[in-house]
Design a protein around this motif. Structure first.
Motif, PDB file in Angstrom:
ATOM      1  N   ARG A 172     -51.545  73.218 113.682  1.00 37.96           N
ATOM      2  CA  ARG A 172     -51.444  73.079 115.140  1.00 37.96           C
ATOM      3  C   ARG A 172     -50.090  73.559 115.643  1.00 37.96           C
ATOM      4  O   ARG A 172     -49.049  73.272 115.064  1.00 37.96           O
ATOM      5  N   HIS A 173     -50.119  74.281 116.746  1.00 35.60           N
ATOM      6  CA  HIS A 173     -48.894  74.740 117.402  1.00 35.60           C
ATOM      7  C   HIS A 173     -48.435  73.676 118.395  1.00 35.60           C
ATOM      8  O   HIS A 173     -49.234  73.135 119.150  1.00 35.60           O
ATOM      9  N   GLY A 174     -47.154  73.352 118.346  1.00 41.13           N
ATOM     10  CA  GLY A 174     -46.641  72.364 119.296  1.00 41.13           C
ATOM     11  C   GLY A 174     -45.356  71.734 118.823  1.00 41.13           C
ATOM     12  O   GLY A 174     -44.611  72.301 118.015  1.00 41.13           O
ATOM     13  N   THR A 175     -45.104  70.539 119.314  1.00 39.37           N
ATOM     14  CA  THR A 175     -43.847  69.846 119.054  1.00 39.37           C
ATOM     15  C   THR A 175     -43.915  68.910 117.850  1.00 39.37           C
ATOM     16  O   THR A 175     -42.884  68.413 117.400  1.00 39.37           O
ATOM     17  N   GLY A 176     -45.117  68.626 117.359  1.00 39.28           N
ATOM     18  CA  GLY A 176     -45.267  67.705 116.240  1.00 39.28           C
ATOM     19  C   GLY A 176     -45.406  66.260 116.655  1.00 39.28           C
ATOM     20  O   GLY A 176     -45.446  65.369 115.800  1.00 39.28           O
ATOM     21  N   ASP A 177     -45.504  65.998 117.922  1.00 37.69           N
ATOM     22  CA  ASP A 177     -45.574  64.626 118.431  1.00 37.69           C
ATOM     23  C   ASP A 177     -47.025  64.255 118.741  1.00 37.69           C
ATOM     24  O   ASP A 177     -47.476  64.366 119.883  1.00 37.69           O
ATOM     25  N   TRP A 178     -47.755  63.824 117.714  1.00 36.02           N
ATOM     26  CA  TRP A 178     -49.147  63.426 117.884  1.00 36.02           C
ATOM     27  C   TRP A 178     -49.359  62.085 117.183  1.00 36.02           C
ATOM     28  O   TRP A 178     -49.736  62.042 115.998  1.00 36.02           O
ATOM     29  N   PRO A 179     -49.090  60.993 117.868  1.00 34.93           N
ATOM     30  CA  PRO A 179     -49.187  59.662 117.263  1.00 34.93           C
ATOM     31  C   PRO A 179     -50.578  59.387 116.689  1.00 34.93           C
ATOM     32  O   PRO A 179     -51.591  59.826 117.238  1.00 34.93           O
ATOM     33  N   GLY A 180     -50.606  58.671 115.584  1.00 35.34           N
ATOM     34  CA  GLY A 180     -51.865  58.280 114.968  1.00 35.34           C
ATOM     35  C   GLY A 180     -52.412  59.284 113.984  1.00 35.34           C
ATOM     36  O   GLY A 180     -53.418  59.009 113.324  1.00 35.34           O
ATOM     37  N   LEU A 181     -51.788  60.461 113.876  1.00 31.55           N
ATOM     38  CA  LEU A 181     -52.247  61.499 112.955  1.00 31.55           C
ATOM     39  C   LEU A 181     -51.201  61.760 111.873  1.00 31.55           C
ATOM     40  O   LEU A 181     -50.010  61.530 112.078  1.00 31.55           O
ATOM     41  N   PHE A 182     -51.665  62.247 110.728  1.00 32.03           N
ATOM     42  CA  PHE A 182     -50.760  62.769 109.712  1.00 32.03           C
ATOM     43  C   PHE A 182     -50.215  64.096 110.233  1.00 32.03           C
ATOM     44  O   PHE A 182     -50.984  64.982 110.628  1.00 32.03           O
ATOM     45  N   VAL A 183     -48.898  64.256 110.238  1.00 31.54           N
ATOM     46  CA  VAL A 183     -48.255  65.469 110.763  1.00 31.54           C
ATOM     47  C   VAL A 183     -47.185  65.911 109.775  1.00 31.54           C
ATOM     48  O   VAL A 183     -46.280  65.141 109.446  1.00 31.54           O
TER      49      VAL A 183
END
Length: 302
Positions: free
Chosen positions: A142-153
């Protein structure tokens, strides 16, 4: 008695968020799906599914229950395939942006395919973020900032953004940073690093009269730069081949290399228990490490 049949029906209903699709997958009628869900709700003493317009959605309890049972149901399904002699290959569904898919993943994917012959691969090239409660995707870049709570990142790689162009447009190291503002600049509208930011780093700014071309995808900006249309500001990750083959050069002397992490490996935490996801995650992490070591060795961003 364990409600195995009802749990499997609920799994497909929650996975597809559609009674009709769950019925097709199971080879039963829509009314049979609805009946089995009611039986399961009675046994559990909670509501799992509710109507939403013409469709359905999971309740909060239904979401929790799906997260709890999904990996186990999938593990059982894979075990059944193995007991049958592995006649039905397991499918790994990967989602990635068109630019990452085209410029970085596809040139390497054959290695993963050769090493895992019993896996079918589905590559979904889109910039739309995956809704893992609805979309049939195992793992996403995924392209973005890496701020996706609740997911493995997990970050894919450290990226260096540099100005590049065709050697026919400008010779390597032939201009000073301030001279860039007088040239045609190629813009990737979804990029997290813009020309405005790069110029501001050197106390420069874009002129309103400056010639600009805008692209919706990074790979289009890279290809346009190769074609001699102007100077692009892109990640080395997206133009490894073009830099190695001399199709693109850095025209700016002492150009600052701005570092960001914009591509991330993303999935629900319970997906990590899927053997196929773990295989892909280990492989792509290793590939990213090899890529970074190689790009450092060849000094691709200089």
């Amino acid at each position: 008695m364990m409600p195995f049949r009802q749990i499997s029906v609920f799994y497909f209903l929650a996975r597809y968020q559609s009674v009709a699709r769950a019925a097709d997958e199971l080879g039963v009628t829509a009314s049979a799906v609805t009946q089995q869900i009611r039986v399961l709700e009675t046994q559990l003493g909670m509501t799992l599914v509710m109507k939403k317009g013409r469709g359905i959605s999971l309740t909060e309890g239904g979401e929790r229950f799906y997260q709890m049972i999904a990996s186990d149901v999938e593990h059982i399904a894979e075990s059944v395939h193995q007991v049958k002699g592995g006649k039905t290959p397991s499918q790994l569904a990967i989602r990635a942006t068109p630019s990452v898919s085209t410029k970085w993943l596809l040139p390497r994917l054959q290695q993963f395919i050769d090493a895992n012959p019993m896996l079918d691969i589905r590559l979904d090239g889109t910039s739309e973020a995956t809704d893992f409660t609805r979309d049939d995707i195992d793992i996403e870049i995924r392209h973005g900032t890496g701020d996706w709570p609740g997911l493995f990142v997990q970050p894919l790689a450290e990226e260096h953004f540099i100005p590049v162009c065709s050697p026919s447009f400008a010779a390597p190291f032939s201009m000073k940073p301030e001279e860039v503002t007088g040239r045609r600049l190629l813009h990737s509208v979804k990029s997290q690093l813009t020309w405005k930011m790069w110029l501001a780093r050197q106390d420069l700014h874009l002129e309103d009269t400056q010639r600009k071309i805008y692209f919706d995808r990074s790979y289009m900006s890279v290809d346009a730069a190769v074609a001699g249309m102007g100077i692009a500001l892109e990640s080395v990750l997206m133009m490894e081949r073009e830099l190695r083959e001399g199709l693109l050069v850095t025209p700016v002397i002492n150009a600052p290399s701005m570092v960001l992490r914009t591509q991330w490996l993303v999935c629900p935490h319970h997906h990590l228990r899927r053997a196929k996801v773990k295989l892909f995650l280990d492989w792509i992490t290793h590939q990213a490490e090899l890529w970074f070591s190689s790009s450092q060795r060849y000094r691709l961003w200089i």
